[in-house]
Design a protein around this motif. Structure first.
Motif, mmCIF file in Angstrom:
data_model
loop_
_atom_site.group_PDB
_atom_site.id
_atom_site.type_symbol
_atom_site.label_atom_id
_atom_site.label_comp_id
_atom_site.label_asym_id
_atom_site.label_seq_id
_atom_site.Cartn_x
_atom_site.Cartn_y
_atom_site.Cartn_z
ATOM 1 N N UNK A 260 -103.035 1.043 2.000
ATOM 2 C CA UNK A 260 -102.681 2.391 1.245
ATOM 3 C C UNK A 260 -103.675 2.387 0.011
ATOM 4 N N UNK A 261 -103.913 1.349 -0.572
ATOM 5 C CA UNK A 261 -104.996 1.271 -1.808
ATOM 6 C C UNK A 261 -106.289 1.553 -0.981
ATOM 7 N N UNK A 262 -106.870 0.917 -0.124
ATOM 8 C CA UNK A 262 -107.907 1.279 0.443
ATOM 9 C C UNK A 262 -108.445 2.658 0.877
ATOM 10 N N UNK A 263 -107.352 3.186 1.420
ATOM 11 C CA UNK A 263 -107.287 4.533 1.795
ATOM 12 C C UNK A 263 -107.480 5.357 0.686
ATOM 13 N N UNK A 322 -97.446 6.049 -1.404
ATOM 14 C CA UNK A 322 -96.616 6.565 -2.618
ATOM 15 C C UNK A 322 -96.528 5.649 -3.830
ATOM 16 N N UNK A 323 -96.911 4.536 -3.585
ATOM 17 C CA UNK A 323 -96.726 3.465 -4.571
ATOM 18 C C UNK A 323 -97.987 3.237 -5.268
ATOM 19 N N UNK A 324 -99.044 3.838 -4.757
ATOM 20 C CA UNK A 324 -100.498 3.815 -5.038
ATOM 21 C C UNK A 324 -100.559 4.661 -6.065
ATOM 22 N N UNK A 325 -100.792 4.483 -7.423
ATOM 23 C CA UNK A 325 -100.945 5.557 -8.469
ATOM 24 C C UNK A 325 -102.355 5.855 -8.712
ATOM 25 N N UNK A 326 -102.348 7.205 -9.247
ATOM 26 C CA UNK A 326 -103.782 7.646 -9.781
ATOM 27 C C UNK A 326 -104.456 6.591 -10.610
ATOM 28 N N UNK A 327 -103.736 5.835 -11.547
ATOM 29 C CA UNK A 327 -104.272 4.952 -12.320
ATOM 30 C C UNK A 327 -104.845 3.627 -11.782
#
Length: 355
Positions: A260-263, A322-327
């Motif tokens: 998810x983070x990499x995406x 959903x857990x990967x925030x803009x920050x």
């Protein structure tokens, strides 16, 4: 024995990546050797053309040596991987600005770092065996080696689709996406190399260039452009599922299996790359992102699951989009100060290769 074989044949100099058991994956030593050869041949009047190819039957290059990156990230301090990327990205920039024809034989598998040593060249040749991909999101990484630059330039949202899913494409789709220039059947490559020893590149190509079999992406442009134009990865997935049909649903399922983070970082990197302009600026950005990936959990876990243990069951952290925030995403693009790659600062981006 070196993993890069250098030789000259007539008017052409040849670089052969020679690690066939590792599908010619690039090591730091290989990168340095290629760069040194290109620097020497640039000023050698006897060399009029440079040709890069891969040893063995499987392909040009499967990418960088990700086992070494895994070990440095997990057991070391990351400095070896950072030094590798620094030299690799500088090599990518050199290839893109090379003043002589740089002919890349993109036969067989060409992924990751293999795209970096080929798709920035001035003459990029694909065959019916070509399988080209930037599969980094599957190992918790982000397309690099100028990949976000190349994919950001692809028509519509085709580059977004390829970057996020890591899908492999063949010859016709590579031509459509601007990752290649010419199709030549693999059975003609030996004769092409013979001709390049004696003829200018244009004359040699005229003898062998043909039309490839039809690809898949042109027929999928409508839904790809619509779905991947969304502002977030979550919305892209929603649009793909709402679209229906086997291809769109398969794409959604593929995305949901990636980091998810990499995406999210990949989508942000692509959108930023469209605004950055020259390759050197994008490579500077990719260096920031790569260093940040090295210090996150997903790169080590992704390589473990796909390459080390091969259980194909990575445990991403965070687990969901959903857990990967803009920050979280923004941290991957933070300036590095004195540790910046700095390619854009010293680049002459006006020179064009004429041959």
């Amino acid at each position: 024995m070196s993993d890069v074989v250098l030789r000259t044949r007539g008017r052409a100099a040849h670089i052969t990546l020679d690690r066939p058991k590792a599908l010619n994956a690039l090591t730091h030593e290989m990168v340095r050797r290629i760069d040194a050869a290109l620097a020497q041949w640039e000023h050698d009047p006897a060399v009029e053309t440079v040709v890069v190819s891969g040893a063995g039957e499987r392909g040009l290059c499967a990418g960088g040596d990700i086992r070494a990156i895994h070990d440095d990230a997990r057991y070391g301090d990351g400095s070896a991987a950072e030094a590798f990327w620094r030299d690799e990205y500088r090599l990518n920039a050199r290839i893109a600005r090379y003043p002589k024809p740089y002919v890349a034989l993109m036969d067989g598998i060409v992924m990751g770092g293999g795209v970096g040593v080929s798709a920035h060249g001035s003459v990029r040749i694909v065959t019916e065996r070509s399988r080209i991909a930037m599969p980094e999101t599957g190992i918790g990484f982000v397309p690099d080696v100028g990949g976000t630059h190349l994919l950001a330039l692809a028509p519509g949202e085709l580059g977004t689709h390829l970057a996020l899913t890591g899908a492999r494409i063949g010859a016709d789709d590579a031509l459509l996406c601007g990752l290649a220039d010419h199709y030549i059947p693999s059975s003609h490559l030996t004769d092409l190399l013979t001709d390049l020893a004696d003829l200018p590149v244009h004359d040699a190509l005229e003898r062998h260039v043909q039309q490839p079999a039809e690809g898949e992406l042109a027929a999928r442009r409508e839904w790809i452009d619509t779905c991947y134009a969304a502002d977030t990865v979550e919305e892209i997935v929603d649009r793909l599922l709402a679209r229906g049909g086997p291809a769109a649903e398969e794409a959604a399922e593929t995305l949901l299996a990636k980091s998810p983070t990499a995406l999210k970082v990949t989508l942000a990197a692509l959108r930023r790359a469209r605004r950055l302009g020259p390759l050197e600026r994008v490579l500077d950005q990719e260096y920031r992102v790569s260093r940040a990936c090295l210090r996150g959990p997903d790169l080590v876990e992704g390589i473990r699951a796909q390459v080390i243990d091969k259980d194909r069951d990575p445990h991403w952290s965070p687990r969901t989009l959903a857990e990967v925030t803009e920050a979280d995403v923004a941290r991957f693009f933070l300036p590095l100060g004195e540790r910046e790659l700095g390619l854009a600062a010293g680049a002459d981006t006006t020179e064009e290769v004429v041959w």
